[in-house]
Design a protein around this motif. Structure first.
Motif, short mmCIF file in Angstrom:
data_model
loop_
_atom_site.label_atom_id
_atom_site.label_comp_id
_atom_site.label_asym_id
_atom_site.label_seq_id
_atom_site.Cartn_x
_atom_site.Cartn_y
_atom_site.Cartn_z
N LEU A 159 -53.14 -8.64 -118.52
CA LEU A 159 -51.74 -8.76 -118.76
C LEU A 159 -50.64 -9.34 -117.80
O LEU A 159 -50.79 -8.71 -116.72
N THR A 160 -50.05 -10.35 -118.20
CA THR A 160 -49.12 -10.76 -117.30
C THR A 160 -47.76 -11.25 -117.80
O THR A 160 -47.72 -11.35 -119.26
N LYS A 161 -46.69 -11.20 -117.13
CA LYS A 161 -45.48 -11.51 -117.67
C LYS A 161 -44.74 -12.38 -116.86
O LYS A 161 -44.60 -12.39 -115.60
N GLY A 162 -43.64 -13.12 -117.47
CA GLY A 162 -42.77 -14.20 -116.76
C GLY A 162 -41.52 -13.09 -116.36
O GLY A 162 -41.16 -12.58 -117.19
N VAL A 163 -41.32 -13.43 -115.23
CA VAL A 163 -39.90 -12.58 -114.98
C VAL A 163 -38.87 -13.62 -114.17
O VAL A 163 -39.43 -14.77 -113.56
N PRO A 164 -37.83 -13.34 -113.98
CA PRO A 164 -36.88 -14.30 -113.43
C PRO A 164 -37.32 -14.29 -111.78
O PRO A 164 -37.85 -13.01 -111.33
N ASP A 165 -37.32 -15.46 -111.28
CA ASP A 165 -37.45 -15.52 -109.93
C ASP A 165 -36.41 -14.86 -108.92
O ASP A 165 -35.25 -15.70 -108.73
N PHE A 166 -36.48 -13.81 -108.56
CA PHE A 166 -35.39 -13.08 -107.89
C PHE A 166 -35.33 -13.33 -106.27
O PHE A 166 -34.77 -13.01 -105.59
N SER A 167 -36.23 -14.38 -105.83
CA SER A 167 -36.25 -14.79 -104.58
C SER A 167 -34.76 -15.49 -104.28
O SER A 167 -34.25 -16.14 -104.89
N ASP A 168 -34.44 -15.62 -102.78
CA ASP A 168 -33.32 -16.01 -102.58
C ASP A 168 -33.36 -17.54 -102.71
O ASP A 168 -34.42 -18.15 -102.40
N GLY A 169 -32.07 -18.21 -103.13
CA GLY A 169 -32.13 -19.50 -103.48
C GLY A 169 -32.53 -20.01 -104.87
O GLY A 169 -32.09 -20.91 -105.52
N ALA A 170 -33.32 -19.08 -105.52
CA ALA A 170 -33.73 -19.32 -107.00
C ALA A 170 -33.04 -18.72 -107.96
O ALA A 170 -32.73 -19.22 -108.94
N VAL A 171 -32.50 -17.47 -107.74
CA VAL A 171 -32.03 -16.34 -108.56
C VAL A 171 -30.45 -16.89 -108.59
O VAL A 171 -29.76 -17.37 -107.71
N SER A 172 -29.75 -16.65 -110.06
CA SER A 172 -28.54 -17.01 -109.92
C SER A 172 -27.70 -16.03 -110.78
O SER A 172 -28.40 -15.42 -111.72
N PHE A 173 -26.55 -15.51 -110.27
CA PHE A 173 -25.86 -14.44 -111.02
C PHE A 173 -24.58 -15.05 -111.37
O PHE A 173 -23.91 -16.02 -110.35
N ASN A 174 -23.83 -14.76 -112.41
CA ASN A 174 -22.25 -15.08 -112.73
C ASN A 174 -21.54 -14.19 -111.93
O ASN A 174 -21.97 -13.24 -111.26
N GLU A 175 -20.32 -14.57 -112.27
CA GLU A 175 -19.34 -13.72 -111.46
C GLU A 175 -19.10 -12.20 -111.66
O GLU A 175 -18.77 -11.58 -110.81
N GLU A 176 -19.70 -11.87 -113.00
CA GLU A 176 -19.57 -10.32 -112.91
C GLU A 176 -20.65 -9.67 -112.40
O GLU A 176 -21.14 -8.60 -112.67
N GLY A 177 -21.79 -10.62 -111.91
CA GLY A 177 -22.80 -10.05 -111.04
C GLY A 177 -23.97 -9.86 -112.09
O GLY A 177 -25.04 -9.23 -111.84
N HIS A 178 -23.96 -10.76 -113.24
CA HIS A 178 -24.93 -10.71 -114.20
C HIS A 178 -26.00 -11.65 -114.04
O HIS A 178 -25.47 -12.89 -113.75
N LEU A 179 -27.29 -11.45 -114.07
CA LEU A 179 -28.30 -12.39 -113.99
C LEU A 179 -27.90 -13.52 -115.04
O LEU A 179 -27.78 -13.49 -116.21
N GLU A 180 -28.11 -14.94 -114.32
CA GLU A 180 -27.94 -15.95 -115.34
C GLU A 180 -29.46 -16.44 -115.73
O GLU A 180 -29.92 -17.25 -114.96
N ARG A 181 -29.79 -15.93 -116.81
CA ARG A 181 -31.17 -16.39 -117.26
C ARG A 181 -31.70 -17.63 -117.33
O ARG A 181 -32.55 -18.17 -116.84
N GLY A 182 -30.73 -18.40 -118.00
CA GLY A 182 -30.95 -19.93 -118.10
C GLY A 182 -31.06 -20.84 -116.84
O GLY A 182 -31.64 -21.81 -116.60
N LYS A 183 -30.27 -20.15 -115.64
CA LYS A 183 -30.18 -21.02 -114.62
C LYS A 183 -31.25 -20.35 -113.57
O LYS A 183 -31.30 -20.75 -112.66
N THR A 184 -32.09 -19.41 -113.99
CA THR A 184 -32.94 -18.84 -113.15
C THR A 184 -34.29 -19.25 -113.63
O THR A 184 -34.57 -18.98 -114.62
N PRO A 185 -35.08 -19.83 -112.67
CA PRO A 185 -36.55 -20.19 -113.14
C PRO A 185 -37.47 -18.76 -113.23
O PRO A 185 -36.95 -17.77 -112.89
N THR A 186 -38.23 -18.99 -114.39
CA THR A 186 -39.47 -17.92 -114.57
C THR A 186 -40.67 -18.10 -113.62
O THR A 186 -41.23 -19.26 -113.58
#
Lengths: 561, 300
Positions: free
Chosen positions: B6-33
């Motif tokens: 079993l495997t799952k796609g997750v947001p790429d939390f590595s530096d440079g890949a992950v994107s947060f909005n102004e409230e500090g919420h993850l921007e799923r659309g802008k963050t690669p899986t």
């Protein structure tokens, strides 16, 4: 998790240790005979641990050549062929060059320059394809660390990364620092007099620039050798070979001479690189791709006459099969022949109850094929007793150094005779390993016959620090592969000079000397950091060390080789 | 031996890949899986089993169609034979419970259509949810035994048993050796390390790698997608409708104010260097030992 016991040990019909040209030839022939063959290579890729000058020869008289065994070798795995061959006798800025093409072409079908990383990795792919069909294959990143014995008899190998493996035949093609040859007591690394040390720079150059500067076509190449007082009194010489997109420039010296003269190998290489003779070839832009080093066994002295024990046979450098034919060094071709012969010997003795049958047969085949006589010429054995006696050498030196001697060598007839003498395979195989052949004679030739060079070299070779910095290492942190047994300067101080990645007053190398005050007296001791090690084995000979290779895939990784 | 990972796609939390909005919420659309990093260990365990005992390894994931890229990554990394993606709009917004129900249905469908599964592998927690619940709940839904925190694994195919070493962390870390019957679910620990001590295993490994290169290049041909009907699932029990837990809000934890200050000094500027050294002086004296001027003040 599973405990291994003797009953479920892995077994292969043949295990080949090392996937250089010797191992590749052996494995390829074993596969031809349908023998299940496993090849174990300690590098992360075949060729990543290998260095050669390097020219590979295909001799007309050899029973096997590399292109016999590997179709397409010359098109896909080698660099330029050697179509011209010269030796330059240097005395200061005066140089006299002789055309050595006759000597070079004697018994030569072809000869190509090679870089070992691309060459060996190409060979390994072919070997893996062939041996896979026998139920075996090539494994990289595996270091064979010893011999498996049962009731005192060699029955297989032990490894750092794998459980012990049994085999009917073990072909040790594990190079000049063969741990298997030493464990079996067949070779040692005690006497610097039995070894040469080579260091090399691979220098980047565009193919069309090579064509222009050496005045050759794109399918041609040159070899230049250098001797004389370029290296002061150290016995040895230099070389320059053309590759497709680079030059291999290096120096090879008698290890005992390096130790005696306390010479720094990298400085000797720099003396060649910055000599005016090379200025017109190297131009203004000097870009060194890789610095490397290697020990070279002197087969005249150490090629083992019976390179086997029980089921273990040695091929190539592991058996000391490196022929120095005067200025021409041939190693890889003999490794190929020996590897293939060892495989054939096993094939014909397969099933024989005597475990040493293959080894005995192999020894016989080395003799019958004339290989052993090339490695250990009988006439050298006769000549060395005279040539190496100091008093005789001194007398000859004195005559040569005198006006009479210089005049004799310097007259126009001598010039022609000398060129012919250099080109005689018979005469060069008798050249004694003294200063006379390497330094005195070439210097006089250069002085008396040479023309003065007025070129200036603008080459600035990188420092040792930069050279080490440019190499790739996967360091086995906390697990040094060399330990100094006796750290006194008397026992191990020679390594500070002779190690190609160490130098006096340089803190970034392997060996350094330090003054330690103990009980009120000062003592000079040697300390070691194995991180910059290029695994040449020099310190195993000149210092008192416990020397092993790093574990599989660890240590230096050569990209050119 | 047949295994499913079993495997799952997750947001790429590595530096440079992950994107947060102004409230500090993850921007799923802008963050690669990317593949959940912990799943790599599960895949390695499946590969080790296959190298040692032969058989077949399948990758399985639940998620949007784009997750096929994660299954392709698994094929490239550990040479899975084929991929199964459980994908359907009805499955959106599943919590761990609904996900476990869906995954167990995926395994049951697999067993009906493809073949009996001996081992089900999963990684330890996903990088986005961090619950660590989905694996155990899936085993419960299948009514299979589960062994978690596995750092070493050995299979006895004849006895149909597995032997595993588990890392049990606590005041004192312990390694527990357990046995379990097959079929069984195995959750690997990030400390899991495959071992290949036999030449034949390494040769198999090498052969699998060579064989996989072509297969992974044509991944779509080895991908099967199942929707809720294929899985025979009632939409009321999956996705948002089937999820008893709701994440009501996510609040970022404010970062503690920095207590360090950095000043750049040009080492060749002697005036600035002297100033800096002057600042160091009181500290240097304090650590100078008993003879220092401030020694009497103690170390506090």
């Amino acid at each position: 998790m599973t405990e291994t016991n003797e009953t479920d040990r892995e077994h292969y019909e043949a295990v080949v240790v090392g996937c250089g040209p010797g191992g590749a030839a052996a494995a390829s022939r074993l596969a031809d005979h349908g023998i299940e063959t496993l090849v174990l290579e300690r590098g992360m890729d075949a060729g990543s641990k290998n260095v050669s000058g390097g020219l590979i020869y295909a001799e007309e008289s050899a029973p096997y050549t590399i292109d016999d065994l590997f179709d397409g070798f010359r098109e896909e795995a080698s660099e330029r062929p050697v179509t011209d061959y010269y030796i330059h006798n240097v005395a200061g800025n005066k140089v006299k060059s002789y055309d050595l093409t006759d000597l070079h072409e004697d018994d030569t079908d072809w000869c190509d320059a090679v870089l070992r990383r691309p060459m060996d990795s190409w060979l390994a792919e072919r070997v893996h394809e062939k041996t896979s069909e026998t139920g075996g294959g090539v494994l990289t990143n595996v270091r064979v660390n010893g011999l498996l014995r049962e009731r005192g008899r060699i029955t297989g190998v032990t490894c750092d990364e794998l459980d012990p493996i049994e085999a009917e035949i073990i072909i040790a093609a594990d190079g000049v620092n063969s741990e298997l040859a030493r464990e079996a007591g067949l070779m040692d690394w005690e006497d610097p007099n039995e070894w040469f040390q080579g260091v090399k720079a691979v220098v980047e150059m565009e193919p069309n620039v090579i064509d222009d500067r050496f005045d050759i076509d794109e399918d041609e190449g040159v070899a230049h050798l250098f001797s004389g007082d370029l290296f002061e009194d150290v016995r040895g010489g230099g070389f320059l070979y053309t590759n497709e997109e680079s030059l291999s420039i290096g120096t090879v010296f008698h290890l005992d001479s390096l130790v005696e003269e306390q010479a720094e190998p990298h400085e000797l290489l720099d003396a060649l690189l910055t000599h005016p003779l090379l200025a017109r070839w190297l131009g203004d832009e000097y870009d060194e791709r890789e610095y490397s080093a290697k020990l070279v066994p002197d087969s005249k002295k150490v090629a083992h006459r019976e390179p086997y024990q029980d089921r273990l046979v040695l091929v190539g450098d592991a058996a000391g099969q490196m022929q120095a034919q005067g200025p021409i060094i041939k190693g890889m071709n003999h490794a190929v022949t020996a590897g293939a012969l060892a495989a054939d010997a096993f094939a014909v003795t397969r099933g024989n109850a005597d475990p040493a049958a293959a080894g005995r047969r192999y020894t016989q085949m080395l003799e019958d094929s004339g290989t052993m006589d090339k490695l250990r010429p009988r006439r050298y054995d006769l000549a060395r007793t005279v040539g190496e006696r100091d008093r005789v050498t001194d007398a000859v030196e004195r005559v040569l150094d005198s006006r009479v001697g210089s005049l004799a060598i310097g007259n126009p007839i001598a010039d022609r005779v000398l060129q012919r003498a250099y080109n005689s395979p018979f005469l060069v195989s008798m050249l004694p390993d003294t200063r006379t052949g390497y330094v005195t004679l070439p210097s006089i030739i250069g002085e008396e016959h040479g023309r003065t060079l007025h070129w200036e070299s603008s080459v600035e070779p990188p420092s040792l620090d930069e050279r080490i910095g440019d190499l790739t290492y996967d360091t086995d942190v906390g697990n040094p592969h060399i330990e100094v047994r006796d750290a006194s300067f008397e026992a191990s101080g020679a390594a500070v000079y002779a190690c190609p990645v160490s130098a006096e007053d340089f803190g970034g190398g392997c060996y350094r000397s330090e003054e330690v005050k103990r009980n009120g007296t000062a003592e000079t001791v040697v300390s070691l950091d194995t991180q910059p090690c290029v695994e040449c084995g020099t310190c195993a000979v000149v210092a008192d060390t416990e020397w092993e290779h790093p574990r599989g895939g660890k240590g230096v990784e050569f990209r050119e080789g | 031996m047949r295994s499913v990972v079993l495997t799952k796609g997750v947001p790429d939390f590595s530096d440079g890949a992950v994107s947060f909005n102004e409230e500090g919420h993850l921007e799923r659309g802008k963050t690669p899986t990317v593949m959940n990093p912990n799943d790599a260990f599960a895949l390695e365990a499946a590969l080790q089993t296959r190298v040692r005992h032969g058989g077949h390894v399948s990758g399985m994931s639940m998620g949007p169609p784009g997750y096929s890229a994660v299954l392709e990554e698994a094929m490239e990394a550990v040479y899975t034979d084929d991929s199964y993606l459980l994908s359907d709009r009805e499955l959106a917004a599943s919590d761990t419970w609904a996900t476990a129900i869906t995954l167990s249905a995926g395994i049951e469908t697999y067993q009906e259509e493809i073949g009996d599964v001996d081992l089900l592998f999963a990684g330890f927690k996903t990088a986005d949810g961090e619950t660590g619940q989905t694996g155990p709940q899936t085993a419960w839904a299948l009514d299979w035994p589960i062994v978690t925190h596995v750092i070493a694994l050995d299979i006895d195919p004849d006895e149909r048993l597995l032997r595993a070493k588990r890392l049990v962390e606590g005041d004192v870390d312990e390694i527990e050796t357990v046995e379990a019957p097959l079929p069984c679910m195995v959750v690997t620990d990030p400390e899991f390390e495959p071992t290949y001590r036999k030449a034949s295993h390494r040769l198999t490994h090498k052969r699998l790698r060579e064989e996989t290169q072509n297969r992974a290049a044509a991944h779509d041909r080895h991908l099967t997608t199942w929707d809720h009907e294929d899985l025979n699932l009632d939409p009321d029990y999956i996705g948002l409708d089937g999820s008893p837990t709701i994440v009501s809000s996510v609040d970022p934890i404010p970062k503690a104010p920095s207590e360090r200050e950095a000043t750049m000094v040009d080492p060749s500027d002697s005036e600035e260097m002297n100033e800096i050294l002057g600042e160091f002086k009181p500290y240097a004296a304090a650590t100078n030992g008993a003879d220092g001027p401030n020694a009497a003040e103690g170390g506090d």
